[in-house]
Design a protein around this motif. Structure first.
Motif, PDB file in Angstrom:
ATOM      1  N   SER A 197     -13.065  18.308   4.926  1.00 30.50           N
ATOM      2  CA  SER A 197     -12.118  18.275   6.038  1.00 30.50           C
ATOM      3  C   SER A 197     -10.680  18.372   5.564  1.00 30.50           C
ATOM      4  CB  SER A 197     -12.293  16.982   6.835  1.00 30.50           C
ATOM      5  OG  SER A 197     -12.057  15.850   6.033  1.00 30.50           O
ATOM      6  N   SER A 198     -10.381  17.978   4.321  1.00 34.76           N
ATOM      7  CA  SER A 198      -9.007  18.028   3.846  1.00 34.76           C
ATOM      8  C   SER A 198      -8.482  19.450   3.760  1.00 34.76           C
ATOM      9  CB  SER A 198      -8.901  17.372   2.466  1.00 34.76           C
ATOM     10  OG  SER A 198      -9.751  18.022   1.541  1.00 34.76           O
ATOM     11  N   GLN A 199      -9.388  20.439   3.747  1.00 35.57           N
ATOM     12  CA  GLN A 199      -8.912  21.818   3.716  1.00 35.57           C
ATOM     13  C   GLN A 199      -8.293  22.208   5.043  1.00 35.57           C
ATOM     14  OE1 GLN A 199     -11.941  24.738   3.092  1.00 35.57           O
ATOM     15  NE2 GLN A 199     -10.512  26.446   3.123  1.00 35.57           N
ATOM     16  N   TYR A 200      -8.706  21.566   6.119  1.00 33.22           N
ATOM     17  CA  TYR A 200      -8.329  22.009   7.453  1.00 33.22           C
ATOM     18  C   TYR A 200      -7.447  21.026   8.195  1.00 33.22           C
ATOM     19  CZ  TYR A 200     -12.097  25.321   6.636  1.00 33.22           C
ATOM     20  OH  TYR A 200     -12.890  26.289   6.097  1.00 33.22           O
ATOM     21  N   THR A 201      -7.199  19.858   7.650  1.00 29.46           N
ATOM     22  CA  THR A 201      -6.468  18.841   8.404  1.00 29.46           C
ATOM     23  C   THR A 201      -5.336  18.257   7.573  1.00 29.46           C
ATOM     24  OG1 THR A 201      -7.958  17.120   7.632  1.00 29.46           O
ATOM     25  CG2 THR A 201      -8.536  18.200   9.684  1.00 29.46           C
ATOM     26  N   TYR A 202      -4.475  17.517   8.249  1.00 29.20           N
ATOM     27  CA  TYR A 202      -3.377  16.853   7.577  1.00 29.20           C
ATOM     28  C   TYR A 202      -3.829  15.486   7.071  1.00 29.20           C
ATOM     29  CZ  TYR A 202      -0.607  20.388   9.972  1.00 29.20           C
ATOM     30  OH  TYR A 202      -0.106  21.570  10.425  1.00 29.20           O
ATOM     31  N   PRO A 203      -3.280  15.038   5.943  1.00 33.87           N
ATOM     32  CA  PRO A 203      -3.617  13.694   5.467  1.00 33.87           C
ATOM     33  C   PRO A 203      -3.048  12.648   6.406  1.00 33.87           C
ATOM     34  CG  PRO A 203      -1.857  14.645   4.144  1.00 33.87           C
ATOM     35  CD  PRO A 203      -2.354  15.738   5.047  1.00 33.87           C
ATOM     36  N   PRO A 204      -3.692  11.474   6.502  1.00 33.91           N
ATOM     37  CA  PRO A 204      -3.178  10.420   7.381  1.00 33.91           C
ATOM     38  C   PRO A 204      -1.729  10.056   7.080  1.00 33.91           C
ATOM     39  CG  PRO A 204      -5.376   9.870   6.592  1.00 33.91           C
ATOM     40  CD  PRO A 204      -4.954  11.093   5.846  1.00 33.91           C
ATOM     41  N   THR A 205      -1.320  10.247   5.809  1.00 32.01           N
ATOM     42  CA  THR A 205       0.049   9.918   5.440  1.00 32.01           C
ATOM     43  C   THR A 205       1.056  10.724   6.245  1.00 32.01           C
ATOM     44  OG1 THR A 205      -0.755   9.572   3.200  1.00 32.01           O
ATOM     45  CG2 THR A 205       1.621   9.694   3.482  1.00 32.01           C
ATOM     46  N   LEU A 206       0.713  11.965   6.602  1.00 33.43           N
ATOM     47  CA  LEU A 206       1.660  12.774   7.352  1.00 33.43           C
ATOM     48  C   LEU A 206       1.975  12.133   8.696  1.00 33.43           C
ATOM     49  CD1 LEU A 206       3.363  15.364   7.494  1.00 33.43           C
ATOM     50  CD2 LEU A 206       1.437  16.441   8.656  1.00 33.43           C
ATOM     51  N   ARG A 207       0.940  11.615   9.376  1.00 27.63           N
ATOM     52  CA  ARG A 207       1.196  10.958  10.659  1.00 27.63           C
ATOM     53  C   ARG A 207       2.109   9.750  10.467  1.00 27.63           C
ATOM     54  NH1 ARG A 207      -4.211  11.992  11.101  1.00 27.63           N
ATOM     55  NH2 ARG A 207      -4.764   9.830  10.674  1.00 27.63           N
ATOM     56  N   ALA A 208       1.869   9.001   9.402  1.00 31.94           N
ATOM     57  CA  ALA A 208       2.693   7.822   9.149  1.00 31.94           C
ATOM     58  C   ALA A 208       4.139   8.212   8.848  1.00 31.94           C
ATOM     59  CB  ALA A 208       2.107   7.026   7.989  1.00 31.94           C
ATOM     60  N   LYS A 209       4.319   9.257   8.041  1.00 26.63           N
ATOM     61  CA  LYS A 209       5.676   9.679   7.696  1.00 26.63           C
ATOM     62  C   LYS A 209       6.395  10.259   8.908  1.00 26.63           C
ATOM     63  CE  LYS A 209       5.462   8.766   3.230  1.00 26.63           C
ATOM     64  NZ  LYS A 209       6.347   7.771   2.582  1.00 26.63           N
ATOM     65  N   MET A 210       5.671  11.056   9.698  1.00 29.08           N
ATOM     66  CA  MET A 210       6.297  11.631  10.880  1.00 29.08           C
ATOM     67  C   MET A 210       6.603  10.557  11.914  1.00 29.08           C
ATOM     68  SD  MET A 210       6.663  14.700   9.962  1.00 29.08           S
ATOM     69  CE  MET A 210       7.320  15.446  11.451  1.00 29.08           C
ATOM     70  N   ALA A 211       5.795   9.507  11.957  1.00 29.08           N
ATOM     71  CA  ALA A 211       6.081   8.388  12.866  1.00 29.08           C
ATOM     72  C   ALA A 211       7.441   7.790  12.545  1.00 29.08           C
ATOM     73  CB  ALA A 211       4.988   7.328  12.747  1.00 29.08           C
ATOM     74  N   GLY A 212       7.739   7.662  11.238  1.00 30.41           N
ATOM     75  CA  GLY A 212       9.052   7.159  10.845  1.00 30.41           C
ATOM     76  C   GLY A 212      10.158   8.163  11.102  1.00 30.41           C
ATOM     77  N   LEU A 213       9.890   9.420  10.834  1.00 30.46           N
ATOM     78  CA  LEU A 213      10.895  10.461  11.014  1.00 30.46           C
ATOM     79  C   LEU A 213      11.307  10.577  12.473  1.00 30.46           C
ATOM     80  CD1 LEU A 213      12.426  12.832   9.570  1.00 30.46           C
ATOM     81  CD2 LEU A 213      10.507  14.285  10.227  1.00 30.46           C
ATOM     82  N   TRP A 214      10.328  10.508  13.365  1.00 30.14           N
ATOM     83  CA  TRP A 214      10.587  10.664  14.797  1.00 30.14           C
ATOM     84  C   TRP A 214      10.842   9.332  15.510  1.00 30.14           C
ATOM     85  CZ3 TRP A 214       5.796  14.336  15.224  1.00 30.14           C
ATOM     86  CH2 TRP A 214       6.178  15.640  14.867  1.00 30.14           C
ATOM     87  N   GLY A 215      10.565   8.221  14.860  1.00 29.40           N
ATOM     88  CA  GLY A 215      10.715   6.935  15.513  1.00 29.40           C
ATOM     89  C   GLY A 215       9.667   6.700  16.585  1.00 29.40           C
ATOM     90  N   ILE A 216       8.430   7.176  16.336  1.00 31.99           N
ATOM     91  CA  ILE A 216       7.333   7.037  17.308  1.00 31.99           C
ATOM     92  C   ILE A 216       6.143   6.394  16.579  1.00 31.99           C
ATOM     93  CG2 ILE A 216       5.905   8.217  19.013  1.00 31.99           C
ATOM     94  CD1 ILE A 216       7.864  10.556  18.904  1.00 31.99           C
ATOM     95  N   PRO A 217       6.084   5.071  16.501  1.00 34.52           N
ATOM     96  CA  PRO A 217       5.042   4.407  15.703  1.00 34.52           C
ATOM     97  C   PRO A 217       3.621   4.761  16.111  1.00 34.52           C
ATOM     98  CG  PRO A 217       6.736   2.848  16.407  1.00 34.52           C
ATOM     99  CD  PRO A 217       7.005   4.111  17.136  1.00 34.52           C
ATOM    100  N   GLU A 218       3.391   5.062  17.391  1.00 29.48           N
ATOM    101  CA  GLU A 218       2.020   5.252  17.865  1.00 29.48           C
ATOM    102  C   GLU A 218       1.344   6.496  17.290  1.00 29.48           C
ATOM    103  OE1 GLU A 218       4.786   6.431  21.377  1.00 29.48           O
ATOM    104  OE2 GLU A 218       4.710   4.942  19.760  1.00 29.48           O
ATOM    105  N   ILE A 219       2.101   7.441  16.722  1.00 30.02           N
ATOM    106  CA  ILE A 219       1.427   8.628  16.203  1.00 30.02           C
ATOM    107  C   ILE A 219       0.723   8.355  14.878  1.00 30.02           C
ATOM    108  CG2 ILE A 219       2.986  10.207  17.389  1.00 30.02           C
ATOM    109  CD1 ILE A 219       4.251  10.846  14.696  1.00 30.02           C
ATOM    110  N   VAL A 220       0.925   7.165  14.319  1.00 27.00           N
ATOM    111  CA  VAL A 220       0.106   6.780  13.164  1.00 27.00           C
ATOM    112  C   VAL A 220      -1.370   6.819  13.552  1.00 27.00           C
ATOM    113  CG1 VAL A 220      -0.486   4.887  11.606  1.00 27.00           C
ATOM    114  CG2 VAL A 220       1.919   5.398  12.113  1.00 27.00           C
ATOM    115  N   HIS A 221      -1.652   6.444  14.797  1.00 31.85           N
ATOM    116  CA  HIS A 221      -3.026   6.480  15.307  1.00 31.85           C
ATOM    117  C   HIS A 221      -3.443   7.890  15.692  1.00 31.85           C
ATOM    118  CE1 HIS A 221      -6.583   5.656  17.700  1.00 31.85           C
ATOM    119  NE2 HIS A 221      -5.979   6.152  18.771  1.00 31.85           N
ATOM    120  N   TRP A 222      -2.633   8.553  16.520  1.00 33.09           N
ATOM    121  CA  TRP A 222      -2.935   9.918  16.963  1.00 33.09           C
ATOM    122  C   TRP A 222      -1.654  10.578  17.427  1.00 33.09           C
ATOM    123  CZ3 TRP A 222      -5.950  13.671  16.056  1.00 33.09           C
ATOM    124  CH2 TRP A 222      -6.091  14.751  16.931  1.00 33.09           C
TER     125      TRP A 222
END
Length: 342
Positions: free
Chosen positions: A260-285
Motif C-alpha cells: 500500500s505504501s506505493q499508492y498512499t501517503y504515509p500517516p506522517t504526512l497527515r500529521a505534518k499537514m495538520a500542523g501546516l494548516w492548523g487542522i488537527p482532525e486531519i491526523v485521523h482523515w
C-alpha cells in the motif's frame, strides 16, 4: 533484493527488468526526497537506464513512445542526482562551496529538460482542445482544468504525468536550495504548485484519461500542497484531492496485490499537514465527518499501519518523519496566514 538478482547493466537486457527498475526507482526517489537522505540505488543504475532509452530514441526518432521513455529516463536521472547531491550535504560528505557549484549545474539540467522536450509538448496533433463529457467545473475550484491546448492526449498522455513529476522536482530543488543557502524562497513557488494542481485535476476529469492515472501523480500533488495559499478554499481543495488519492490507493493496493505504501501517503504526512494548516482532525482523515473514509479503506489502512515496524534505522525514522520536506518548513507563518484570511 533487486541488487542481488540484477546488476545495473543486466536489468536493462529485457523489458521485465526495465519495468522493475522503473517501479523501484520511482519509490526510491520519492523516499529520498521525503527523508533527505541519498537513494538506495546508486547512480550507475539510472545512468544505464538513461543511456539505453536515449540510444533507442536516437535510433528511432519517429517513435513517439521511445521519445517519451527517453524523456522519463532523463528526468529520473536528474531527480536521482538531486537526491544524491542533497543527501551528501545532509551527511556531511560535500563542502558547501562544492555543493553550490554542483547545484548550479543541476539547476541548468532541470530547466533544460523541459526545453529539450518542447517539440513533443507542443505537438498540435495531440493538444486537447475539447473536454466534452467531463464533469462541470466546480465554482470553488482553484484552477481551470479545462483550458484548451494545455493538456496532451493520445500517445502523449503520459507526458502530463511526467510534467507533474518535473514540476515537483523543480519545486523541491528551488525550495531546498533556498533553505540551504539561507535565502527566502522565490515568490514563484505557489504558481508552480498551482500548475501541478491544474494538470492533476485535468488528468482526474478528462474522459480520455487512463484508469488510475492520478495515483501516478501522488508525489507531485503532495509537494504542491505545501506551497499553496493556506486559505480555506485552497486547503479544502487539497484535502479532497489527497483523500481521493489515498482512498483509490488503498483499494488499488488490494486489487493489484501491491504494497500500500506505493499508492498512499504515509500517516506522517497527515500529521505534518495538520500542523501546516492548523487542522488537527486531519491526523485521523483528510475530510470532515469521515467523508470518503470507506470501511474498506479503514480496514486496509489499519492493517498496513499494524504491519509496519515501529522503529528502524535513522534513515527509516527520517523517512517516516519526512524530514527532507518538513525539517525547516516554517508552519507558524502558514497558521498566521490562515487566521488572517479566515
Amino acid at each position: 533484493m533487486l541488487t542481488e538478482f540484477y546488476s545495473a547493466d543486466s536489468i536493462m537486457e529485457n523489458e521485465l527488468g526495465r519495468k522493475i527498475l522503473a517501479w523501484y526507482a520511482r519509490f526510491d526517489l520519492f523516499a529520498g526526497f521525503m527523508s533527505g537522505y541519498e537513494t538506495v540505488l546508486g547512480r550507475e543504475w539510472l545512468g544505464a537506464n538513461e543511456r539505453h532509452h536515449t540510444e533507442q530514441a536516437q535510433r528511432y526518432p519517429e517513435d513517439i513512445h521511445l521519445q517519451i521513455e527517453a524523456g522519463i529516463a532523463s528526468h529520473r536521472l536528474i531527480a536521482l542526482d538531486m537526491a544524491l547531491l542533497f543527501g551528501k550535504l545532509k551527511t556531511g560528505n560535500i563542502a558547501l562551496p562544492d555543493f553550490q557549484r554542483e547545484n548550479d549545474v543541476l539547476e541548468a539540467r532541470i530547466k533544460h529538460w523541459k526545453q529539450g522536450l518542447e517539440p513533443l509538448l507542443t505537438d498540435d496533433r495531440f493538444l486537447v482542445t475539447s473536454f466534452e463529457g467531463a464533469p462541470k467545473r466546480d465554482p470553488d475550484d482553484i484552477v481551470d482544468p479545462y483550458r484548451p491546448g494545455s493538456f496532451l492526449g493520445g500517445p502523449l498522455f503520459q507526458m502530463n504525468l511526467v510534467l507533474i513529476d518535473w514540476l515537483g522536482t523543480s519545486i523541491m530543488h528551488v525550495y531546498q536550495t533556498a533553505l540551504i543557502l539561507r535565502r527566502p524562497p522565490p515568490p514563484g513557488l505557489p504558481d508552480m504548485a498551482l500548475e501541478v494542481c491544474r494538470l492533476f485535476e485535468t488528468v482526474q476529469y478528462w474522459p480520455g484519461s487512463h484508469a488510475g492515472s492520478i495515483l501516478s501523480a501522488q508525489a507531485g500533488i503532495g509537494i504542491a500542497a505545501l506551497f499553496l495559499p493556506k486559505d480555506e478554499r485552497h486547503t479544502m481543495w487539497c484535502r479532497r484531492k489527497l483523500a481521493t488519492i489515498e482512498s483509490q490507493g488503498y483499494v488499488s493496493a488490494v486489487l493489484l496485490s501491491q504494497p500500500s505504501s506505493q499508492y498512499t501517503y504515509p500517516p506522517t504526512l497527515r500529521a505534518k499537514m495538520a500542523g501546516l494548516w492548523g487542522i488537527p482532525e486531519i491526523v485521523h482523515w483528510w475530510l470532515p465527518n469521515d467523508e470518503g473514509y470507506r470501511p474498506i479503506v479503514r480496514s486496509i489502512r489499519s492493517f498496513a499501519e499494524d504491519r509496519n515496524p515501529k522503529t528502524g534505522s535513522q534513515t527509516t525514522e527520517d523517512l517516516r518523519a519526512m524530514k527532507g520536506l518538513f525539517d525547516n518548513l516554517d508552519i507558524n507563518d502558514s497558521k498566521d496566514t490562515r487566521r488572517t484570511q479566515a
